[in-house]
Design an enzyme around this catalytic site. Structure first.
Site, PDB file in Angstrom:
ATOM      1  N   SER A 115       0.804  -1.231   0.000  1.00 33.50           N
ATOM      2  CA  SER A 115       0.000   0.000   0.000  1.00 33.50           C
ATOM      3  C   SER A 115       0.828   1.268   0.000  1.00 33.50           C
ATOM      4  O   SER A 115       0.284   2.362  -0.196  1.00 33.50           O
ATOM      5  CB  SER A 115      -0.920   0.008   1.220  1.00 33.50           C
ATOM      6  OG  SER A 115      -1.752  -1.125   1.196  1.00 33.50           O
TER       7      SER A 115
ATOM      8  N   ASP B 167     -17.370   1.970  -1.727  1.00 32.00           N
ATOM      9  CA  ASP B 167     -16.547   0.759  -1.633  1.00 32.00           C
ATOM     10  C   ASP B 167     -17.351  -0.388  -1.041  1.00 32.00           C
ATOM     11  O   ASP B 167     -17.687  -0.363   0.137  1.00 32.00           O
ATOM     12  CB  ASP B 167     -15.322   1.046  -0.761  1.00 32.00           C
ATOM     13  CG  ASP B 167     -14.491  -0.188  -0.504  1.00 32.00           C
ATOM     14  OD1 ASP B 167     -14.615  -1.185  -1.273  1.00 32.00           O
ATOM     15  OD2 ASP B 167     -13.692  -0.170   0.463  1.00 32.00           O
TER      16      ASP B 167
ATOM     17  N   ASP C   2     -10.905  -5.960  -0.838  1.00 30.51           N
ATOM     18  CA  ASP C   2     -10.279  -4.935  -0.001  1.00 30.51           C
ATOM     19  C   ASP C   2      -9.790  -5.617   1.267  1.00 30.51           C
ATOM     20  O   ASP C   2     -10.274  -6.680   1.639  1.00 30.51           O
ATOM     21  CB  ASP C   2     -11.310  -3.856   0.352  1.00 30.51           C
ATOM     22  CG  ASP C   2     -10.666  -2.585   0.849  1.00 30.51           C
ATOM     23  OD1 ASP C   2     -10.636  -1.599   0.077  1.00 30.51           O
ATOM     24  OD2 ASP C   2     -10.147  -2.585   1.999  1.00 30.51           O
TER      25      ASP C   2
ATOM     26  N   HIS D 203     -14.968   0.373   2.858  1.00 28.74           N
ATOM     27  CA  HIS D 203     -14.773   1.593   3.627  1.00 28.74           C
ATOM     28  C   HIS D 203     -15.902   2.593   3.411  1.00 28.74           C
ATOM     29  O   HIS D 203     -15.787   3.759   3.794  1.00 28.74           O
ATOM     30  CB  HIS D 203     -13.453   2.256   3.240  1.00 28.74           C
ATOM     31  CG  HIS D 203     -12.260   1.373   3.498  1.00 28.74           C
ATOM     32  ND1 HIS D 203     -11.657   1.247   4.732  1.00 28.74           N
ATOM     33  CD2 HIS D 203     -11.574   0.551   2.675  1.00 28.74           C
ATOM     34  CE1 HIS D 203     -10.645   0.416   4.651  1.00 28.74           C
ATOM     35  NE2 HIS D 203     -10.577  -0.044   3.398  1.00 28.74           N
TER      36      HIS D 203
ATOM     37  N   CYS E 187      -7.580   2.361   1.321  1.00 24.80           N
ATOM     38  CA  CYS E 187      -8.641   1.637   0.642  1.00 24.80           C
ATOM     39  C   CYS E 187      -8.109   0.957  -0.617  1.00 24.80           C
ATOM     40  O   CYS E 187      -7.576   1.603  -1.516  1.00 24.80           O
ATOM     41  CB  CYS E 187      -9.758   2.622   0.271  1.00 24.80           C
ATOM     42  SG  CYS E 187     -11.026   1.877  -0.762  1.00 24.80           S
TER      43      CYS E 187
END
Lengths: 365, 656
Positions: free
Chosen positions: B329, B353, B368, B374, B387
């Site tokens: 990430s 999401d 996710d 999220h 996210c």
């Protein structure tokens, strides 16, 4: 007055020209030994003592009438031969060669005695037979020569054997041996070279091989030749200067005060010094042969000429060895190398030369 | 017997004269032969023999130069020389070694390892050179040997220079170490024409700064021209060219920061890189586990060697530049910036999401990390909460080629050009690469997971730090550089190394501002690194990352406890602070550390706290000590000269 007369009496049988030339050569020797011993006072003093003793011997020898020598010749030869046989039977082995004889109080090398005894006895023999020389006489002379040479070869001491053979040959050659025969023997010698090669000891063969290619054993037996050749070559035209030879003073040159002393001179005085030295030797030999030719008897002529020619051979072999064109045979440079025996033997020889040249009136012809 | 002939004395004499003259002529011929030989040797071949005689008598004895020292930015010594007494034996003079060594063992301690090393060196040696049997003799041992010296021929006590690394494992990967010159090193030196300068040197730099600045540190070997005799003994000194000491190398590195950055790892494996964003100077570069570089000065015993080559720990590997990991990430701020710059997103564009993303026409769900999603996510939130769905979608829209083009500006997929050897270039994939590598075409799904830094993409911690510096610096990327200055050993004159600009990425300031704010939000309440950012006295910009080590099957839940320690995720964190005017950029990677937020982010926080506030985490007292205190302490210990500040002047010629 008295002193002057005494001096005249003492020097009556000396040849002034030859004496002067020998004196010059001894001067060269002093210069060379001083440098080779790097100013080692003890060695230099010992050398001076050797020279003094040898000059005294020469002086005394010049007074010995040639007849006395002739009487003495067969005895000296016989004793020498016996001693050589004794060496072969009981001799001490040093460095793999049986050359020395220990008589209890003194250790002697009888081959040294033969250097004088051989020309002496041959000159004596040919003198005796001069009225009617037969081929048998030459044969006997050759046997007289071959016996000691053979014994010395067996010790083994190739260098000394060859030099004694040379001195004997000079007597016989000058005594009139047929040139055809000499030529025949020479051809035979060359033809038998492979056989002689076969009979040589390993170390002798190695010396010859190394002389042909010193680099084959640069740290071993070739070392002497390589280092002395470098010393000679690096001397150049004018040399590095007295006491400035690097090969000499940095320990690279082996046996630099004895057998390899010529390299010291060559390094420090260069080609000019070498040529002057050759000139000096030539002058000595020329004067010596002139004196020999003046001798009133055949004995004197043969002996004196043989001694002078042998002296020349010694000088040539030594310089040839040091400059790398002859094998290392362990021959000192006559009258220059440090060492009492050689000094005495050579000057004794010149004393005899002067004796036979100056004792004219005492000899019946 | 027939009489050959009767000859008169006159005839006899004439024959004699003839033969004597002939002999004389032969003699003259031989003398001419000698004269010719002398002429050949002394005139024609003179040069050759002159050279031989010179070589005979003159030896060049190398005088190795003292190696330059290495200092940190405050002048603390990182590597220096010290003199120690060694026990050495000259084999040629020593006689029977089998008797001598036990005899020596009665006087000084000699271990079997010492003997083994000695034997090995002996086999390589030349006999007349002394070989080291023992190093670092104590004063008492030196005295004992001195007393017994008369009966120990060939045994010598000598003072030699040794290298010392006071910070041991803390600096191991940066400073590196020196080691004995190997056969391979010799070939290398010969290829570079440097052999002559290493005559007399026994060691050279093998790793770290010691290796990359080897030509500076080594100095120039001097020579003593000595006259020697045939035995090789020096008789007289003819001339002397003194050695020129190596340059001292001053680093940007801060030993205090490095110490803190090392301590924060505890037992964890991983790497941390801290850069000065104003010039790319490397403030700290840590790789764990470490090792003691002092070990390499002597030869290493078998057990230690095995430990150094432990297949899992591999302490010798510099993970900061040789460890390649999926960036996870931590790639998201760069992806977001790409979205803004390429006009695919505005800061306010939002998505709903659901917890997964599917490509059009496919039922495959890219999940996710948060199972239920999220909710409504805009750009800032997508970074703060990390996210995945937001980036699955962005990446698939952007396409792999654009992604590759954009990210490569930040230094991904190529070497940063740090002045250390062995850096890896990582991997920034594109379809062309995949065709070359696997002879396969690129799948759209691979673009999707590339959006969250998974799949083929690999980066070193150093690359992450460099890329982060690009954001912190508004697009200006400097080459990370350890060297700050090099110092002339005699005059003490400093030459400052200039910063090297790797590139200026054209980025819109308003876009950068959005990304920076989003990264600050990461460490604030609601952000993934909120815990690590709690109470920070400065604007702390960061981004967490968690890189999967093994693929997790569709539908399977990731259970940290059940996964073997070496299959746990790598924890990542990139950061800079203060966000508005960054003074430090940090990238942390913890191998199998679990999560970026839990493991890596707190480490970065401690490092930045120390750098900006001077606070030092103190495990024993549970409190903080200030940076100034420790720095002073270290300085007092080392008593090294503090280099004067100055303007950058020039860059060393061949710095790597």
């Amino acid at each position: 007055m008295l002193a002057e007369r005494l001096f005249k009496r003492l020097t009556a049988h000396l040849d002034p020209v030859l004496s002067g030339l020998l004196g010059l050569l001894l001067g060269v020797s002093l210069i060379a030994v001083w440098s080779a011993s790097a100013g080692n006072g003890d060695k230099f003093v010992a050398h001076l003592v050797n020279i003094t003793v040898a000059l005294t011997v020469m002086l005394l020898a010049s007074h010995i009438p040639p007849q006395r020598l002739m009487q003495f010749a067969p005895l000296a030869y016989a004793v020498g031969l016996l001693l050589l046989i004794a060496v072969a039977l009981f001799g001490e082995v040093v460095n793999g060669a049986r050359r020395w004889l220990d008589l209890g109080f003194i250790r002697i090398q009888p081959s040294e005695l033969m250097r004088l005894a051989v020309p002496l006895v041959l000159a004596w023999y040919l003198h005796q037979k001069q009225e009617s020389l037969r081929s048998l006489d030459y044969a006997i002379a050759i046997v007289l020569l071959a016996l000691p040479v053979g014994l010395i070869l067996r010790q083994p001491d190739l260098g000394t054997a060859l030099l004694i053979a040379a001195s004997g040959f000079f007597v016989i050659y000058l005594g009139g041996l047929s040139l055809k025969l000499i030529a025949a023997v020479a051809v035979l010698a060359v033809a038998s070279a492979p056989l002689i090669w076969h009979l040589l000891h390993d170390y002798q063969r190695r010396r010859i091989l190394i002389m042909l290619d010193p680099s084959s054993d640069p740290l071993g037996a070739g070392y002497h030749i390589i280092q002395s050749t470098i010393a000679v070559g690096s001397g150049g035209l004018t040399g590095k200067g007295w006491m400035k030879g690097t090969q000499t003073h940095l320990d690279f040159l082996p046996e630099r005060s004895t057998d390899f002393i010529f390299a010291v001179l060559a390094e420090e005085f260069g080609l000019i010094g070498n040529l002057l030295l050759l000139l000096l030797y030539t002058a000595i030999v020329y004067r010596g042969l002139t004196l020999a030719a003046r001798a009133p008897t055949l004995f004197g002529r043969l002996l004196a000429a043989a001694l002078v020619l042998t002296f020349f051979v010694y000088a040539f072999v030594n310089m040839g060895m040091v400059s790398g064109i002859l094998p290392v045979v362990g021959v000192p440079l006559p009258l220059v190398s440090y060492g009492g025996t050689s000094m005495v033997t050579v000057l004794l020889g010149f004393g005899i030369v002067m004796s036979v040249a100056t004792h004219k009136k005492l000899v019946k012809t | 017997m027939k009489v050959l002939r009767y000859i008169t004395p006159e005839e006899s004499f004439r024959q004699y004269r003839r033969r004597l003259e002939a002999a004389g002529l032969i003699a003259i011929g031989l003398l001419l032969l000698l004269a010719g030989r002398f002429f050949w040797l002394q005139v024609v071949q003179f040069e050759r023999y002159h050279t031989l005689a010179e070589n005979n008598r003159i030896a060049l004895v190398p005088a190795p130069p003292p190696r330059g020292a290495i200092y940190d930015r405050a002048g603390r010594v990182l590597a220096q020389n010290y003199t120690a007494f060694t026990l050495e034996i000259t084999p040629d003079k020593a006689g029977d070694l089998d008797q001598l060594i036990p005899e020596l063992a009665k006087l000084v301690e000699i271990t079997p390892a010492d003997v083994k090393r000695f034997r090995r060196a002996l086999a390589e040696g030349k006999g007349f050179e002394s070989v080291i049997l023992r190093t670092r003799l104590s004063e008492e041992e030196v005295a004992r040997l001195a007393v017994n010296r008369y009966r120990l021929p060939g045994v010598e006590v000598r003072a030699r220079q040794f290298r010392q690394y006071p910070y041991t494992d803390v600096m191991a990967h940066v400073v590196g170490y020196i080691g004995r010159i190997s056969a391979r090193d010799k070939e290398q030196l010969a290829a570079e024409g440097r052999t002559a300068n290493y005559r007399g040197s026994e060691y050279l730099g093998k790793a770290g700064v010691e290796a990359s600045y080897e030509p500076w540190l080594h100095g120039r070997t001097g020579f003593e021209k000595v006259e020697i005799d045939a035995g090789g003994r020096a008789v007289r000194l003819l001339a002397r060219t003194p050695p020129v000491a190596g340059y001292n190398i001053h680093l940007h590195l801060d030993a205090g920061l490095q110490q803190v950055a090392t301590e924060v790892f505890g037992e964890h494996r991983g790497a941390l890189v801290a850069l000065d964003p104003s010039n790319g100077g490397v403030l700290a570069l840590v790789s764990r586990p470490g090792f003691d570089p002092n070990l390499f000065s002597d030869s290493i015993d078998q057990a230690t060697w095995e430990e150094l080559n432990h297949p899992l720990l591999r302490p010798l590997i510099n993970r900061a530049l040789r460890g390649v990991y999926p960036p996870g990430s931590t790639i998201k701020p760069f992806m977001a910036l790409a979205g803004l710059e390429l006009g695919l997103r505005t800061p306010s564009d939002s998505i709903q999401d659901p917890g997964y993303f599917s490509l059009p026409g496919s039922s495959h769900r890219y999940r996710d990390w948060k199972k239920d999603g999220h909710g409504v996510v805009d750009l800032k939130k997508s970074i703060a909460v990390s996210c995945d769905t937001y980036y699955y979608r962005l990446a698939s829209q952007m396409g792999i080629e654009s992604m590759h083009r954009f990210l490569s500006q930040f230094g991904f997929g190529r070497k940063s050009g740090i002045d250390l050897e062995g850096e890896l270039s990582g991997l920034l994939p594109n379809p062309e690469w995949k065709r070359r590598r696997f002879n396969q075409s690129w799948w759209p799904g691979e673009t999707v997971i590339a959006g969250i830094g998974q799949g083929y993409m690999l980066a070193t911690p150093l690359q992450l730090a460099v890329a982060t510096m690009a954001i912190a610096n508004d697009g200006v990327v400097y080459a990370p550089q350890l060297i700050r200055a090099w110092q002339e050993p005699e005059s003490g004159r400093m030459h400052y190394a200039a910063a090297r600009v790797l590139g200026r990425i054209p980025l819109k300031p308003q876009h950068l501002e959005v990304i920076k704010q989003a990264m600050v939000a990461v460490t604030q309440p609601g952000g993934t690194a909120a815990a690590a950012g709690a109470g920070a006295a400065y604007a702390f910009a960061g981004k967490t990352g968690t890189a999967q080590v093994i693929g997790i099957k569709q539908g399977a839940r990731y259970d940290e406890k059940r996964t073997a320690a070496h299959h746990r995720d790598h924890a990542l964190f990139i950061a800079f602070a203060p966000a508005e005017a960054p003074r430090i950029v940090v990238a942390v990677m913890v191998e199998n550390g679990g999560s970026g937020s839990g493991t890596a982010a707190p480490m970065a926080r401690k490092v930045i706290d120390y750098w900006l506030l001077g606070k030092r985490p103190d495990a024993a007292h549970g409190g903080m000590s200030t940076r100034e205190d420790t720095a002073e302490e270290v300085e007092r210990e080392d008593a090294a000269p503090v280099p004067a500040a100055g303007e950058p002047e020039e860059v060393p010629g061949d710095a790597r």
